[in-house]
Design an enzyme around this catalytic site. Structure first.
Site, PDB file in Angstrom:
ATOM      1  CB  SER A   9      -0.887   0.005   1.239  1.00  0.00           C
ATOM      2  OG  SER A   9      -1.410   1.314   1.410  1.00  0.00           O
ATOM      3  CG  HIS A  34      -3.696  -1.838  -1.784  1.00  0.00           C
ATOM      4  ND1 HIS A  34      -4.741  -2.644  -2.176  1.00  0.00           N
ATOM      5  CD2 HIS A  34      -4.152  -1.100  -0.735  1.00  0.00           C
ATOM      6  CE1 HIS A  34      -5.789  -2.412  -1.397  1.00  0.00           C
ATOM      7  NE2 HIS A  34      -5.460  -1.470  -0.519  1.00  0.00           N
ATOM      8  CG  ASP A  36      -5.144   1.934   0.834  1.00  0.00           C
ATOM      9  OD1 ASP A  36      -6.072   1.134   0.608  1.00  0.00           O
ATOM     10  OD2 ASP A  36      -4.053   1.589   1.342  1.00  0.00           O
ATOM     11  CG  MET A  38      -8.704   6.551   2.434  1.00  0.00           C
ATOM     12  SD  MET A  38      -7.976   6.484   4.070  1.00  0.00           S
ATOM     13  CE  MET A  38      -6.996   4.967   3.931  1.00  0.00           C
ATOM     14  CG  HIS A  70      -9.218  -0.380  -0.764  1.00  0.00           C
ATOM     15  ND1 HIS A  70      -8.647  -0.600   0.477  1.00  0.00           N
ATOM     16  CD2 HIS A  70     -10.559  -0.447  -0.569  1.00  0.00           C
ATOM     17  CE1 HIS A  70      -9.602  -0.789   1.379  1.00  0.00           C
ATOM     18  NE2 HIS A  70     -10.763  -0.697   0.769  1.00  0.00           N
ATOM     19  CG  MET A  72     -11.428   2.527   1.839  1.00  0.00           C
ATOM     20  SD  MET A  72      -9.879   2.537   2.743  1.00  0.00           S
ATOM     21  CE  MET A  72      -8.742   2.668   1.366  1.00  0.00           C
ATOM     22  CG  MET A 141     -11.587  -3.576   4.564  1.00  0.00           C
ATOM     23  SD  MET A 141     -10.057  -3.114   3.752  1.00  0.00           S
ATOM     24  CE  MET A 141      -9.216  -2.169   5.041  1.00  0.00           C
ATOM     25  CG  ASP A 179      -6.086  -3.259   2.911  1.00  0.00           C
ATOM     26  OD1 ASP A 179      -5.076  -2.945   3.545  1.00  0.00           O
ATOM     27  OD2 ASP A 179      -6.718  -2.469   2.171  1.00  0.00           O
TER      28      ASP A 179
HETATM   29  C1  DX5 Z   1      -6.608   0.927   5.513  1.00  0.00           C
HETATM   30  C2  DX5 Z   1      -6.026   0.784   4.123  1.00  0.00           C
HETATM   31  C3  DX5 Z   1      -4.894  -0.147   4.076  1.00  0.00           C
HETATM   32  C4  DX5 Z   1      -3.709   0.325   4.873  1.00  0.00           C
HETATM   33  C5  DX5 Z   1      -2.762  -0.809   5.079  1.00  0.00           C
HETATM   34  O1  DX5 Z   1      -7.588   1.870   5.513  1.00  0.00           O
HETATM   35  O2  DX5 Z   1      -7.010   0.286   3.237  1.00  0.00           O
HETATM   36  O3  DX5 Z   1      -4.518  -0.512   2.778  1.00  0.00           O
HETATM   37  O4  DX5 Z   1      -3.081   1.416   4.296  1.00  0.00           O
HETATM   38  O5  DX5 Z   1      -1.755  -0.335   5.894  1.00  0.00           O
HETATM   39  P1  DX5 Z   1      -1.044  -1.243   6.989  1.00  0.00           P
HETATM   40  O6  DX5 Z   1      -0.447  -2.400   6.283  1.00  0.00           O
HETATM   41  O7  DX5 Z   1      -0.039  -0.315   7.583  1.00  0.00           O
HETATM   42  O8  DX5 Z   1      -2.115  -1.661   7.964  1.00  0.00           O
HETATM   43 ZN    ZN Z   2      -6.473  -0.744   1.168  1.00  0.00          ZN
END
Ligand code: DX5
Ligand code: ZN
Length: 227
Positions: A9, A34, A36, A38, A70, A72, A141, A179
């Site tokens: 990520s 990956h 992320d 948000m 991903h 979110m 998750m 994840d």
């Molecule tokens: C959480 C994200 C993850 C996160 C993983 O909201 O979707 O992908 O960044 O990070 P680690 O491996 O540090 O938990």
């Molecule tokens: Zn993620």
């Protein structure tokens, strides 16, 4: 048996050196990147938009890794086209954010990407049962989404094992990705439960060790296990 894939990520990467960090991870042998996304509504944090996906696209194409995006975000349908045009190979949406999940999944595929669905830790697996025949990936998750560096929720392992059973029965081609809070010390547990793709952010991009060392540590931890 194909090997378990690693999807670092980039949320935990140093964004001032993003290209460099991503290339280090690819040199170390990771298969996916990956991303992320948000929006500050579905989750409390705001992170990455299509611009970063677009910036990663030439690296991903040149080096043969997939961009695993991903989302979110609320109302993900509004942004599917932007992310796929920017270069997303896989787009994963949250079941909690989609009123018409089947329609959203179809749209992702029509736009030319692979479709993934994911659910928060407290959302039961039964919510994805009907969509499994239509997707390429199920993401479990193992933290509440919103931030990197959180602790793995221990009950996730049993949920992964149940997801594995469901996938084997309904659509064995579906990738089972996990994840949140994945580190070298729990990677084996997650793979044993049936995961085929591991996301790791803070375990791969951190100040303690190099990206290569961190990737090697996770690989080593899962070397002997067949998913
Ligand atoms: C959480 C994200 C993850 C996160 C993983 O909201 O979707 O992908 O960044 O990070 P680690 O491996 O540090 O938990
Ligand atoms: Zn993620």
């Amino acid at each position: 048996m194909t090997q378990v894939k690693l999807a670092p990520s980039i949320l935990s990467a140093d964004f001032a050196r993003l290209g460099e960090q991503v290339n280090e991870a690819i040199d170390a042998g990771v298969e996916w990147l990956h991303v992320d996304v948000m929006d500050g509504h579905f989750v409390p944090n705001i992170t990455i938009g299509p611009l970063i996906v677009e910036a990663l696209k030439p690296i991903a194409r040149r080096r043969g890794v997939l961009l695993d995006v991903h989302l979110m975000i609320e109302e993900p349908d509004r942004y599917l086209e932007d992310f796929i045009q920017a270069g997303a190979d896989i787009v994963t949406v949250h079941v909690e954010a989609c009123v018409h999940l089947h329609r959203t999944v179809q749209r992702i595929k029509e736009l030319g990407a692979r479709a993934g669905v994911t659910l928060n830790p407290a959302t039961p697996l039964v919510t994805v049962e009907e969509i499994l025949p239509y997707v390429d990936l199920l993401l479990i998750m193992s933290v509440n989404p919103g931030f990197g560096g959180q602790k793995y929720i221990p009950t996730s392992t049993a949920k992964i094992a149940r997801a594995r059973q469901m996938i084997d029965q309904v659509n064995p081609n579906v990738e089972l990705e996990v994840d949140g809070g994945i580190k070298a010390h729990n990677a084996a547990e997650v793979v044993r439960a049936g995961a085929t793709v591991l996301v790791a952010g803070s375990a791969i991009f951190n100040k303690e060790r190099s990206v290569a060392e961190n990737v090697a540590a996770i690989r080593q931890a899962i070397a002997e296990i067949t998913p």
